[in-house]
Enzyme design. Structure first.
Site, PDB file in Angstrom:
ATOM      1  N   ARG A  45       0.936  -1.332   0.050  1.00  0.00           N
ATOM      2  CA  ARG A  45       0.098   0.087  -0.009  1.00  0.00           C
ATOM      3  C   ARG A  45       0.878   1.379   0.112  1.00  0.00           C
ATOM      4  O   ARG A  45       0.253   2.446  -0.359  1.00  0.00           O
ATOM      5  CB  ARG A  45      -0.973  -0.070   1.231  1.00  0.00           C
ATOM      6  CG  ARG A  45      -1.898  -1.058   1.339  1.00  0.00           C
ATOM      7  CD  ARG A  45      -2.768  -0.973   2.408  1.00  0.00           C
ATOM      8  NE  ARG A  45      -3.438  -2.483   2.424  1.00  0.00           N
ATOM      9  CZ  ARG A  45      -3.963  -2.825   3.743  1.00  0.00           C
ATOM     10  NH1 ARG A  45      -4.147  -1.949   4.687  1.00  0.00           N
ATOM     11  NH2 ARG A  45      -4.537  -3.870   3.823  1.00  0.00           N
ATOM     12  N   GLY A  46       2.069   1.151   0.450  1.00  0.00           N
ATOM     13  CA  GLY A  46       2.846   2.194   0.706  1.00  0.00           C
ATOM     14  C   GLY A  46       3.158   3.272  -0.492  1.00  0.00           C
ATOM     15  O   GLY A  46       3.558   4.255  -0.367  1.00  0.00           O
ATOM     16  N   ASP A 105      14.419  -1.537   1.554  1.00  0.00           N
ATOM     17  CA  ASP A 105      15.069  -1.642   3.061  1.00  0.00           C
ATOM     18  C   ASP A 105      15.825  -3.022   2.733  1.00  0.00           C
ATOM     19  O   ASP A 105      17.246  -2.764   2.232  1.00  0.00           O
ATOM     20  CB  ASP A 105      13.905  -1.958   4.093  1.00  0.00           C
ATOM     21  CG  ASP A 105      14.486  -1.961   5.410  1.00  0.00           C
ATOM     22  OD1 ASP A 105      15.493  -2.165   5.643  1.00  0.00           O
ATOM     23  OD2 ASP A 105      13.585  -1.828   6.363  1.00  0.00           O
ATOM     24  N   VAL A 155      10.605   5.281   9.130  1.00  0.00           N
ATOM     25  CA  VAL A 155      10.019   6.414   8.538  1.00  0.00           C
ATOM     26  C   VAL A 155       8.683   6.082   8.307  1.00  0.00           C
ATOM     27  O   VAL A 155       8.225   5.059   8.027  1.00  0.00           O
ATOM     28  CB  VAL A 155      10.716   6.854   7.387  1.00  0.00           C
ATOM     29  CG1 VAL A 155      12.208   7.339   7.654  1.00  0.00           C
ATOM     30  CG2 VAL A 155      10.797   5.742   6.256  1.00  0.00           C
ATOM     31  N   ASP A 161       3.473   3.530   6.105  1.00  0.00           N
ATOM     32  CA  ASP A 161       2.697   3.683   7.480  1.00  0.00           C
ATOM     33  C   ASP A 161       3.404   2.972   8.475  1.00  0.00           C
ATOM     34  O   ASP A 161       4.400   2.191   8.278  1.00  0.00           O
ATOM     35  CB  ASP A 161       1.617   2.872   7.308  1.00  0.00           C
ATOM     36  CG  ASP A 161       1.416   1.458   7.329  1.00  0.00           C
ATOM     37  OD1 ASP A 161       1.085   0.667   8.147  1.00  0.00           O
ATOM     38  OD2 ASP A 161       2.341   1.142   6.352  1.00  0.00           O
ATOM     39  N   ARG A 167       0.062   7.299   6.979  1.00  0.00           N
ATOM     40  CA  ARG A 167       0.243   7.174   5.727  1.00  0.00           C
ATOM     41  C   ARG A 167      -0.279   8.811   4.983  1.00  0.00           C
ATOM     42  O   ARG A 167       0.461   9.147   3.972  1.00  0.00           O
ATOM     43  CB  ARG A 167      -0.862   6.348   5.040  1.00  0.00           C
ATOM     44  CG  ARG A 167      -0.379   5.034   5.283  1.00  0.00           C
ATOM     45  CD  ARG A 167      -1.437   3.919   4.275  1.00  0.00           C
ATOM     46  NE  ARG A 167      -1.278   2.676   4.439  1.00  0.00           N
ATOM     47  CZ  ARG A 167      -0.126   1.755   4.426  1.00  0.00           C
ATOM     48  NH1 ARG A 167       0.703   2.354   3.398  1.00  0.00           N
ATOM     49  NH2 ARG A 167      -0.284   0.666   4.792  1.00  0.00           N
TER      50      ARG A 167
END
Length: 181
Positions: A45-46, A105, A155, A161, A167
């Site tokens: 979703r990010g 990441d 972050v 989120d 978000r």
């Protein structure tokens, strides 16, 4: 699960994000200038805010699709097990594809997703991530375009989120727990 109290300290301003997206869109347009339609795949979703702002800056014909992969759940650490929760709606064989990720990441998610999509025989497959934490990398993967390289901080904001919160922040911020020491 009771959530620890925290505050969010601004790291990257909304203005800096907008300027970087404008510059990145020009590079993407040069790369895909010969395409008839670019399939832009957002990793949910990010990436949803990033993909929306990015495609608005592109002067190319685009088709937007989404893929949902998970390796975090509600945790701060990656499980390293990538699960596909929602696949693409349309085929990408012979097409030009840009995968849009919020943050790289460990590299497991984007590496897994691009490998899976490469097996579907696109014409070109490129990737972009708004944020990159190279110090956390566990697999040999780097997105073709990076918005910002950041240190190893947790972050939130701009679509990213923490346990489904933050978000909606217009900037990228660092989570700082207020119950530490």
């Amino acid at each position: 699960m009771t959530q620890r109290p925290y505050v969010v300290d601004e790291m990257i301003t909304a203005k800096a994000i907008a300027a970087r997206i404008e510059a990145l869109s020009m590079e993407i347009q040069r790369e895909f200038s010969d395409t008839d339609k670019l399939v832009v795949v957002g990793l949910l979703r990010g990436s949803f805010i990033f993909i929306a702002d990015l495609v608005r800056e592109l002067s190319l014909a685009v088709e937007v699709d989404f893929l949902e992969a998970s390796s975090y759940g509600n945790e701060m650490e990656s499980s390293r097990e990538v699960r596909i929760l929602k696949d693409l709606r349309s085929g990408i064989e012979g097409r030009d594809v840009l995968v849009v990720e919020d943050i790289v990441d460990t590299g497991h998610t984007l590496s897994h997703v691009t490998g899976m999509l490469r097996a579907r025989n696109p014409n070109r497959l490129k990737s972009i991530a708004l944020l990159d934490k190279p110090s956390r990398r566990e697999v040999d993967f780097r997105a073709d375009w990076i918005g910002f390289e950041i240190p190893d901080e947790f972050v939130v904001g701009y679509g990213i989120d923490f346990a489904q919160r933050n978000r909606n922040l217009p900037f990228i911020g660092k989570v700082r727990f207020t119950d530490d020491g």
